[in-house]
Design a protein around this motif. Structure first.
Motif, short mmCIF file in Angstrom:
data_model
loop_
_atom_site.label_atom_id
_atom_site.label_comp_id
_atom_site.label_asym_id
_atom_site.label_seq_id
_atom_site.Cartn_x
_atom_site.Cartn_y
_atom_site.Cartn_z
N TRP A 383 -1.10 -2.78 16.61
CA TRP A 383 -0.65 -3.69 17.29
C TRP A 383 -1.91 -5.05 17.70
O TRP A 383 -2.30 -5.02 18.65
CB TRP A 383 -0.06 -3.49 18.66
N GLY A 384 -2.42 -5.36 16.76
CA GLY A 384 -3.56 -6.11 16.67
C GLY A 384 -3.41 -7.35 17.49
O GLY A 384 -2.15 -7.84 18.00
N MET A 385 -4.42 -8.30 17.75
CA MET A 385 -4.27 -9.50 18.44
C MET A 385 -3.15 -10.45 18.07
O MET A 385 -2.51 -11.19 18.79
CB MET A 385 -5.48 -10.15 18.58
N GLU A 386 -3.21 -10.72 16.55
CA GLU A 386 -2.09 -11.63 16.23
C GLU A 386 -0.70 -11.31 16.43
O GLU A 386 0.15 -11.89 16.96
CB GLU A 386 -2.39 -11.58 14.57
N LYS A 387 -0.47 -10.12 16.18
CA LYS A 387 0.96 -9.42 16.29
C LYS A 387 1.44 -9.42 17.69
O LYS A 387 2.45 -9.76 18.51
CB LYS A 387 1.05 -7.96 15.66
N ALA A 388 0.27 -9.21 18.71
CA ALA A 388 0.52 -8.95 20.21
C ALA A 388 0.92 -10.19 20.94
O ALA A 388 1.81 -10.42 21.63
CB ALA A 388 -0.59 -8.37 20.71
N GLN A 389 0.16 -11.25 20.32
CA GLN A 389 0.23 -12.57 20.81
C GLN A 389 1.55 -13.32 20.26
O GLN A 389 2.06 -14.04 21.23
CB GLN A 389 -0.93 -13.29 20.73
#
Length: 826
Positions: A383-389
């Protein structure tokens, strides 16, 4: 002749029969018998010349008088019948088959069915993908860059364990700066092609060779993306990254469709406007600002572009020097390979200097490191930054706000007025689960002193010697020779092992493990590790929770091994030499003692939820029986360790308030001196484990109080630990440690001799781990030999710990201290 022609005797009714008919054949002219003799025509293979019916003359026979009218004869003739190979259909046979013939028939039938099935299957294999591709082409949608950008701008919320808010990560408006194709310099375009898709300008949206290569890499256990630039854009835009064939197929179709509907220039522009580069930067323009403080993309050099393009693969590792260097070198190599730069430029370029990381956060610098740990764990949970945002998730952490405040207050109070060069860090873990309850990595947003450094643990490592002994059935009452100095094989007479000044067992020749642990007698534990095997000590530490391999600043480091990656030298027994650990891992290992021999992997995130509150990811406990596959045996080992360690906080004058606690102090001496370079206090109660480290950035400065006194484990680190434990556990039940099931002897036999009294009676109530109240300086006793120690190379000590020294003896020598004495784990 009167009366007509004579009647031929024995003529059957109905006239003469043709060959093969009833009544047999008609004799040939001249009264010759038919070939093959009476009874019918010659069979193939019989005696005589082969018959050729078509070439024989036709004889006119006389009329035959018969009582019934003669049937008209056919005007054709029959040739001899030829024997044909019988054709067997299913199970109907003209004659009974032999067993061998039956097997042959069955084999023919089986292979006939296999061939037919193979033809059908091959046809479907060739036809099905075409049909599926055609259907998918009509169904899939090509993502819109503006919509993708809007979906990436959602806020991530980070919560404490009690549900209160810790921080928000909100993308700023400038992160959505969109550039046009004509604003992209050739240096950036070529670097992105080199890093991600060299055939982008000519392929149809995907590269089958790259996909095949990726499949081969995965089959052989290696990592490879295999996705072209267009595929990557589709994956990021649709937020579908499951490792399934269906997802990959749909991604390929969408990439192909996008390539048919849009120009390559438009695809590249959309990609570079929406891709994440790390450092909170979405899009190439924001990335150039974040990495190099450049506003005009045309000012980006090919070398800088290589770094930016290299970070696309794993943007979450943008602050790891070793990783960024590796990616930059890879892209530069690709640029040279495709002749987009020349060899002279590559040779002349060095790794481009990155601008300081500008983190916009409402967190204090001390809690900044918590956020960084949370983000790293999110990456591990995919759940990296891209996916989380894109989803706008909420992250529920394990950090207890009360305990976190207790840690910050304890550090601030004890460190107030201390020397500026001193650095400290601490962490606390719930032993029952592995949940990190408090974390203090430093008071700046720079280096994290909990997980970003490697340090010599000193005598805080001695409990693992004891674990190795317990696994061999040796208990706390086992007796060793605690005399000082002591010579050991392979070290030479000029390099004995010494105890700390003022440290002596009641009966040095008969020193129990319990007494040696409380007084921190080096010679006992060195002897123990050598006899048991230093590899068993290292394994005990691994069992407790020290990782065999850690990543520090982007580099993989193997722990607790010799320079040749074999068994460690004897210095592991006292936590010196090449024995290096992260401070955070000492906390985790002591939590295993508190959990009675059960290891729980530490974690910061309990769960991640979406906008509706539904959990999209949950922590999975990674646990095991630590010291033995049998949980009961592992429990007994941990309880026996605790039974010994629980006397140390009191003897070090840092007892827990109104509750039982156990622990061990430790120091590591500064190379070539009697001063300390590292100091520790690690301990636990049944419900909480914590460890504190104290050192300096350089690693080669002495730990001194403001008045010039030495700092030991029970000093600054011990005081921080005690204040934290008392405040963190205030108001909670005071649980006691269980009584241990004895392994070996719990207590030593009565001594046969009486020990002479020590000459420093004022140190009897202090921790014999050379931990005093930081008011005096102890000098080393004179050496007993006149022979000079062997010369060893001297290398500076850094924040990752002092480098080990070399030796020509069979047993690798430790770092020399006081004319050849080993480093003291105090």
């Amino acid at each position: 002749m009167p009366g007509g022609p004579p009647q031929r005797p024995n003529t059957p009714p109905g006239g003469v029969r043709r060959p093969g008919g009833p009544g047999g054949p008609v004799p040939p002219p001249g009264g010759r018998p038919p070939a093959g003799g009476p009874g019918g025509p010659r069979r193939p293979g019989g005696p005589g010349p082969e018959r050729r019916p078509g070439e024989e003359p036709t004889d006119l026979l006389p009329p035959v008088h018969q009582s019934t009218p003669r049937e008209p004869e056919l005007l054709t003739h029959r040739e001899d019948e030829v024997e044909l190979e019988p054709f067997y259909e299913d199970d109907e046979y003209d004659y009974e088959l032999t067993e061998e013939e039956a097997r042959a028939v069955r084999r023919k039938k089986i292979w006939r069915r296999v061939r037919r099935t193979s033809y059908i299957t091959l046809g479907l294999m060739l036809l099905a993908p075409v049909v599926a591709f055609a259907i998918a082409y009509q169904v899939v949608e090509v993502p819109n860059p503006d919509e993708v950008a809007n979906d990436q701008a959602k806020t991530i919320t980070i919560l404490y364990a009690d549900g209160s808010e810790m921080a928000k990560i909100t993308p700023k408006g400038e992160n959505r700066t969109m550039v046009k194709y004509e604003d992209l310099p050739d240096s950036i375009k070529k670097a992105v092609f080199a890093a991600e898709d060299p055939t982008f300008e000519t392929n149809v949206g995907f590269d089958m060779r790259a996909i095949a290569r990726a499949a081969w890499y995965q089959a052989t256990g290696r990592d490879s993306g295999g996705s072209g630039l267009t595929q990557q854009y589709v994956k990021k835009a649709t937020d579908k990254d499951a490792g399934t064939l269906t997802r990959k197929f749909n991604e390929m179709v969408a990439a192909y469709k996008m390539s048919k509907q849009q120009d390559k220039d438009d695809i590249l522009t959309a990609y570079l406007n929406t891709i994440y580069f790390g450092r909170g930067a979405y899009g190439i323009k924001t990335a150039a600002k974040a990495y190099f403080d450049i506003d005009d993309l045309k000012q980006v050099t090919p070398s800088q572009a290589a770094l930016l393009a290299g970070m696309i693969q794993n943007p979450g590792r943008s602050e790891e020097p070793a990783y960024t260097q590796e990616r930059w070198e890879y892209v530069m190599g690709q640029l040279l390979r495709f002749n987009w730069i020349d060899q002279a430029y590559k040779d002349a370029e060095q790794f481009p200097a990155m601008a300081p990381l500008q983190e916009e956060s409402d967190l204090s610098p001390t809690r900044f490191h918590i956020k960084q740990q949370v983000l790293r764990e999110m990456e591990k949970m995919e759940w990296g930054m891209e996916k989380a945002q894109t989803l706008g998730v909420t992250v529920h952490t394990t950090i207890d706000p009360k305990m976190q405040q207790a840690a910050e207050d304890a550090v601030a109070e004890v460190m107030q007025g201390q020397r500026e060069e001193l650095r400290t860090s601490m962490s606390a873990i719930d032993p029952a689960t592995g949940a990190v309850k408090a974390y203090w990595g430093g008071n700046t947003t720079g280096l994290d002193y909990q997980t970003g450094t490697l340090q010599e643990p000193g005598s805080s490592f001695k409990p693992f010697d004891f674990v190795a002994a317990l696994k061999e059935g040796q208990g706390a009452g086992e007796v060793y020779d605690g005399s000082s100095p002591r010579e050991f094989p392979g070290r030479g007479k000029d390099n004995p092992v010494r105890n700390s000044p003022g440290v002596a067992c009641a009966v040095p020749k008969q020193c129990s493990v319990r007494e040696a642990m409380v007084k921190s007698v080096n010679t006992v534990f060195f002897d123990m590790a050598i006899k048991l095997g230093t590899g068993k000590v290292a394994q005990a530490a691994f069992d407790a929770g020290i990782p065999p391999v850690v990543e520090v600043n982007g580099e993989q480091k193997k722990l607790l091994v010799s320079e040749t990656e074999g068994a460690p030298d004897g210095n592991i027994s006292i936590g010196g030499g090449q024995t290096l650990v992260r401070p955070f891992d000492i906390t985790s290992a002591y939590a295993t003692f508190a959990a009675r021999g059960v290891y729980h992997e530490p974690f910061f995130i309990a769960k991640i939820t979406d906008g509706s509150g539904a959990a999209v990811a949950t922590h999975i406990d990674n646990t095991r029986s630590a010291f033995d596959p049998d949980p009961k045996k592992s429990q007994d080992i941990a309880d026996n360790v605790t039974d010994v360690l629980k006397a140390i906080p009191t003897s070090s004058k840092i007892p827990c308030a109104d509750r039982e606690c156990a622990g061990k102090t430790g120091t590591h001496e500064l190379h070539g001196t009697v001063k300390n370079a590292k100091a520790w206090m690690a301990g636990y109660t049944p419900t909480l484990a914590a460890a504190v480290w104290l050192g300096t950035d350089s690693g080669n400065q002495p730990l001194l109080t403001p008045t010039g006194g030495d700092i030991y484990g029970s000093g600054v680190p011990g005081q921080i630990w005690k204040r934290f434990m008392d405040r963190a556990l205030a108001g909670t039940p005071a649980e006691k440690f269980p009584k241990p099931n004895p392994i070996g002897r719990l207590d030593p036999p009565k001594p046969t001799t009486t020990a002479p009294p020590t000459t420093t009676t004022d140190k009897q109530d202090e921790d014999r781990d050379r931990d005093r109240n930081n008011t005096t300086t102890t000098q080393a006793p004179p050496t007993t030999t006149t022979q000079a120690p062997p010369t060893r190379p001297t290398r500076p000590c850094g924040i990752v710990g002092c480098p080990s020294t070399t030796s020509t003896t069979d047993e690798p020598d430790p770092e020399p201290n006081r004319n050849g004495a080993p480093p003291v784990g105090g």
